[in-house]
Design a protein around this motif. Sequence first.
Motif, PDB file in Angstrom:
ATOM      1  N   GLY A 262      76.642  38.699  50.792  1.00 10.72           N
ATOM      2  CA  GLY A 262      76.646  38.436  49.357  1.00 10.72           C
ATOM      3  C   GLY A 262      75.460  37.608  48.916  1.00 10.72           C
ATOM      4  N   ARG A 263      75.036  37.810  47.680  1.00 12.63           N
ATOM      5  CA  ARG A 263      73.961  37.011  47.111  1.00 12.63           C
ATOM      6  C   ARG A 263      74.466  35.603  46.822  1.00 12.63           C
ATOM      7  NH1 ARG A 263      73.752  42.060  44.465  1.00 12.63           N
ATOM      8  NH2 ARG A 263      71.834  43.247  44.904  1.00 12.63           N
ATOM      9  N   ARG A 264      73.558  34.652  46.874  1.00  5.41           N
ATOM     10  CA  ARG A 264      73.961  33.249  46.738  1.00  5.41           C
ATOM     11  C   ARG A 264      74.646  32.985  45.398  1.00  5.41           C
ATOM     12  NH1 ARG A 264      68.513  29.668  45.360  1.00  5.41           N
ATOM     13  NH2 ARG A 264      68.349  30.351  43.200  1.00  5.41           N
ATOM     14  N   GLU A 265      74.139  33.562  44.309  1.00  7.93           N
ATOM     15  CA  GLU A 265      74.724  33.300  42.999  1.00  7.93           C
ATOM     16  C   GLU A 265      76.067  33.998  42.839  1.00  7.93           C
ATOM     17  OE1 GLU A 265      74.571  31.082  39.542  1.00  7.93           O
ATOM     18  OE2 GLU A 265      73.269  31.059  41.295  1.00  7.93           O
ATOM     19  N   GLU A 266      76.226  35.162  43.454  1.00  6.83           N
ATOM     20  CA  GLU A 266      77.515  35.859  43.415  1.00  6.83           C
ATOM     21  C   GLU A 266      78.619  35.000  44.013  1.00  6.83           C
ATOM     22  OE1 GLU A 266      75.852  40.476  43.941  1.00  6.83           O
ATOM     23  OE2 GLU A 266      76.651  39.365  45.650  1.00  6.83           O
ATOM     24  N   LEU A 267      78.293  34.269  45.066  1.00 12.97           N
ATOM     25  CA  LEU A 267      79.294  33.452  45.751  1.00 12.97           C
ATOM     26  C   LEU A 267      79.500  32.113  45.065  1.00 12.97           C
ATOM     27  CD1 LEU A 267      78.163  34.195  49.423  1.00 12.97           C
ATOM     28  CD2 LEU A 267      79.841  35.429  48.028  1.00 12.97           C
ATOM     29  N   ALA A 268      78.435  31.539  44.538  1.00 14.90           N
ATOM     30  CA  ALA A 268      78.540  30.223  43.908  1.00 14.90           C
ATOM     31  C   ALA A 268      79.314  30.266  42.596  1.00 14.90           C
ATOM     32  CB  ALA A 268      77.140  29.645  43.689  1.00 14.90           C
ATOM     33  N   GLN A 269      79.349  31.413  41.931  1.00 17.09           N
ATOM     34  CA  GLN A 269      79.986  31.513  40.613  1.00 17.09           C
ATOM     35  C   GLN A 269      81.434  32.000  40.677  1.00 17.09           C
ATOM     36  OE1 GLN A 269      77.632  34.441  38.540  1.00 17.09           O
ATOM     37  NE2 GLN A 269      78.546  36.164  39.603  1.00 17.09           N
ATOM     38  N   LEU A 270      81.985  32.172  41.874  1.00 16.60           N
ATOM     39  CA  LEU A 270      83.323  32.750  42.012  1.00 16.60           C
ATOM     40  C   LEU A 270      84.395  31.896  41.334  1.00 16.60           C
ATOM     41  CD1 LEU A 270      83.290  33.912  45.740  1.00 16.60           C
ATOM     42  CD2 LEU A 270      83.204  35.379  43.707  1.00 16.60           C
ATOM     43  N   TYR A 271      85.371  32.593  40.763  1.00 18.03           N
ATOM     44  CA  TYR A 271      86.572  31.952  40.234  1.00 18.03           C
ATOM     45  C   TYR A 271      87.704  32.107  41.258  1.00 18.03           C
ATOM     46  CZ  TYR A 271      85.003  30.851  35.488  1.00 18.03           C
ATOM     47  OH  TYR A 271      84.373  30.293  34.397  1.00 18.03           O
ATOM     48  N   VAL A 272      88.716  31.294  41.105  1.00 19.81           N
ATOM     49  CA  VAL A 272      89.840  31.291  42.044  1.00 19.81           C
ATOM     50  C   VAL A 272      90.452  32.687  42.173  1.00 19.81           C
ATOM     51  CG1 VAL A 272      92.199  30.446  42.362  1.00 19.81           C
ATOM     52  CG2 VAL A 272      90.364  28.844  41.752  1.00 19.81           C
ATOM     53  N   GLU A 273      90.628  33.381  41.039  1.00 18.62           N
ATOM     54  CA  GLU A 273      91.271  34.692  41.076  1.00 18.62           C
ATOM     55  C   GLU A 273      90.370  35.778  41.663  1.00 18.62           C
ATOM     56  OE1 GLU A 273      90.171  33.797  36.695  1.00 18.62           O
ATOM     57  OE2 GLU A 273      90.821  32.721  38.491  1.00 18.62           O
ATOM     58  N   ASP A 274      89.110  35.456  41.914  1.00 18.32           N
ATOM     59  CA  ASP A 274      88.208  36.444  42.516  1.00 18.32           C
ATOM     60  C   ASP A 274      88.460  36.615  44.015  1.00 18.32           C
ATOM     61  OD1 ASP A 274      86.844  37.056  40.159  1.00 18.32           O
ATOM     62  OD2 ASP A 274      85.480  35.365  40.381  1.00 18.32           O
ATOM     63  N   ILE A 275      89.150  35.675  44.636  1.00 20.36           N
ATOM     64  CA  ILE A 275      89.567  35.838  46.032  1.00 20.36           C
ATOM     65  C   ILE A 275      91.032  36.237  46.002  1.00 20.36           C
ATOM     66  CG2 ILE A 275      89.825  34.712  48.273  1.00 20.36           C
ATOM     67  CD1 ILE A 275      87.548  32.865  47.558  1.00 20.36           C
ATOM     68  N   HIS A 276      91.309  37.504  46.253  1.00 18.12           N
ATOM     69  CA  HIS A 276      92.656  38.022  46.016  1.00 18.12           C
ATOM     70  C   HIS A 276      93.015  39.050  47.082  1.00 18.12           C
ATOM     71  CE1 HIS A 276      91.142  41.859  44.053  1.00 18.12           C
ATOM     72  NE2 HIS A 276      90.055  41.147  44.257  1.00 18.12           N
ATOM     73  N   GLN A 277      94.302  39.386  47.110  1.00 17.03           N
ATOM     74  CA  GLN A 277      94.841  40.267  48.146  1.00 17.03           C
ATOM     75  C   GLN A 277      95.169  41.629  47.555  1.00 17.03           C
ATOM     76  OE1 GLN A 277      98.335  38.653  50.042  1.00 17.03           O
ATOM     77  NE2 GLN A 277      97.779  39.470  52.025  1.00 17.03           N
ATOM     78  N   HIS A 278      94.763  42.678  48.280  1.00 13.61           N
ATOM     79  CA  HIS A 278      95.059  44.043  47.854  1.00 13.61           C
ATOM     80  C   HIS A 278      96.197  44.600  48.684  1.00 13.61           C
ATOM     81  CE1 HIS A 278      92.174  45.311  44.792  1.00 13.61           C
ATOM     82  NE2 HIS A 278      91.290  44.512  45.371  1.00 13.61           N
ATOM     83  N   GLU A 279      96.567  45.835  48.334  1.00 19.71           N
ATOM     84  CA  GLU A 279      97.605  46.506  49.125  1.00 19.71           C
ATOM     85  C   GLU A 279      97.129  46.613  50.575  1.00 19.71           C
ATOM     86  OE1 GLU A 279      94.970  49.551  47.107  1.00 19.71           O
ATOM     87  OE2 GLU A 279      96.093  47.763  46.500  1.00 19.71           O
ATOM     88  N   GLY A 280      98.072  46.531  51.484  1.00 17.84           N
ATOM     89  CA  GLY A 280      97.715  46.505  52.898  1.00 17.84           C
ATOM     90  C   GLY A 280      97.469  45.097  53.388  1.00 17.84           C
TER      91      GLY A 280
END
Length: 439
Positions: A262-280
């Motif tokens: 991932g690009r540095r800015e993509e990771l630095a700007q993440l919100y809590v809901e951006d780390i989430h669980q999918h089916e499976g």
Amino acid sequence: MALIAQPFRHPDSGIYYLRRRVPDGLRQIIGKTEIRRSLNTRNHQQAKAAFAVAYADSERLFNDARQRIGMEHHEPIVVAKVRPSPLPAPQAEPCLMLSEALARYVQSISMSGRSEYVSRRHAVDYSRAVNRYITDMGDMPIGAIQPLDIHKFASNLIQPSAPEVKPLATSSTRLLLARLSSVLAFCVDSGLMETNPVISSRIHKHLGSGKPKRRLDDNRGYSWNELIKLFSHAEFQRLRTAEGRPGNAVFWIPLIAAYTGGRREELAQLYVEDIHQHEGNSWFIRVIDDQPDKSVKTDSSRREIPVHPDLIALGLLTLVQGREPGTRVFPQLLKVSDGFAGIVSKSWRPITQLCGVYQPGRHPLHAFRHSFKTLAREHGIPKEVSDWITGHASGHIGDSYGINPLSRMASEIQKLPSLAKAAGLLPVETEVHIGESRS
């Protein structure tokens, strides 16, 4: 058979124009050799409709001119007594100063539909380029800027006449000139000037290639041994519990970048809901510009990135569990002119120097993006999947159809070797062979 008149598409901007050659006998009255009008669209169908209107206007202009001079042929008596007065020249807008043109360009940025932060950043970067020209060459009418001025400006950037001014690298000079050219192209599209002097100057050809030739020994990413050296160093591991700004972001962002590309800015700007669980039950990191303070580099940058099991084992989920949605994963990072991640880059560089892996010309955080692609190739992750994960566009129109299957990505990401175990961040399981005692 005469050719049917068609809109002209500008090769650089993509804007369509009406371009009509003024007949020789009308040029003295009209005062131009060519009629050029912007149709203010990049859409061909819209351009055809606007072209018809503009073409009719130009035809009326020609007919009015012919009526003034045609009297000599059809009504010679009247012409002998009354000499027709020439048509008034088209009332052009007074030539703008470059600083005024910049103000209009900045105002037009708000119509692009980009997020507020991206528009503001765009305005700052392009204003910096134009203001540098004004500082070096003076504020002048845009119509007075000549290709020779562009060459003088470029020369002064690379070899400043004032000894206290820091010279720019060729790559930085090319970028600054490209931004100046964009502002002047806007003036051409708006009908404020005839040609773009940056393009006419062919300055980019004189500056040479924007990128140095790739050498066989040129590696812009970290090697496997360098990655182990970085993540096993005590100074890095100490950052896991660091507080303040940038705090533990200097621990997590390099690790996540190593496992995702991932690009540095993509990771630095993440919100809590951006780390989430999918089916499976697989975990993913969502990269999307759905907030005013988030941005993406390209359309293909909007994506879901599978989370490697090592990141879960290292405690990535502790950054988001129990946190309110709508808050950022790294709230200690503040957005400044170089984004959220600028301070992380500044803090990471000394770590690379301390570990002896720093190399001039290799971007300390972006290098993880190169490392990921190399590891993906080495361990059999197909190119199409690694492109999905890193957000690289393939260039094939067929790849824009359908969706990228998340289950496939989650499966392929597990082919990456355990960097965390190799660096001592996670314990290595002891293999038990048949016949050996477990005690």
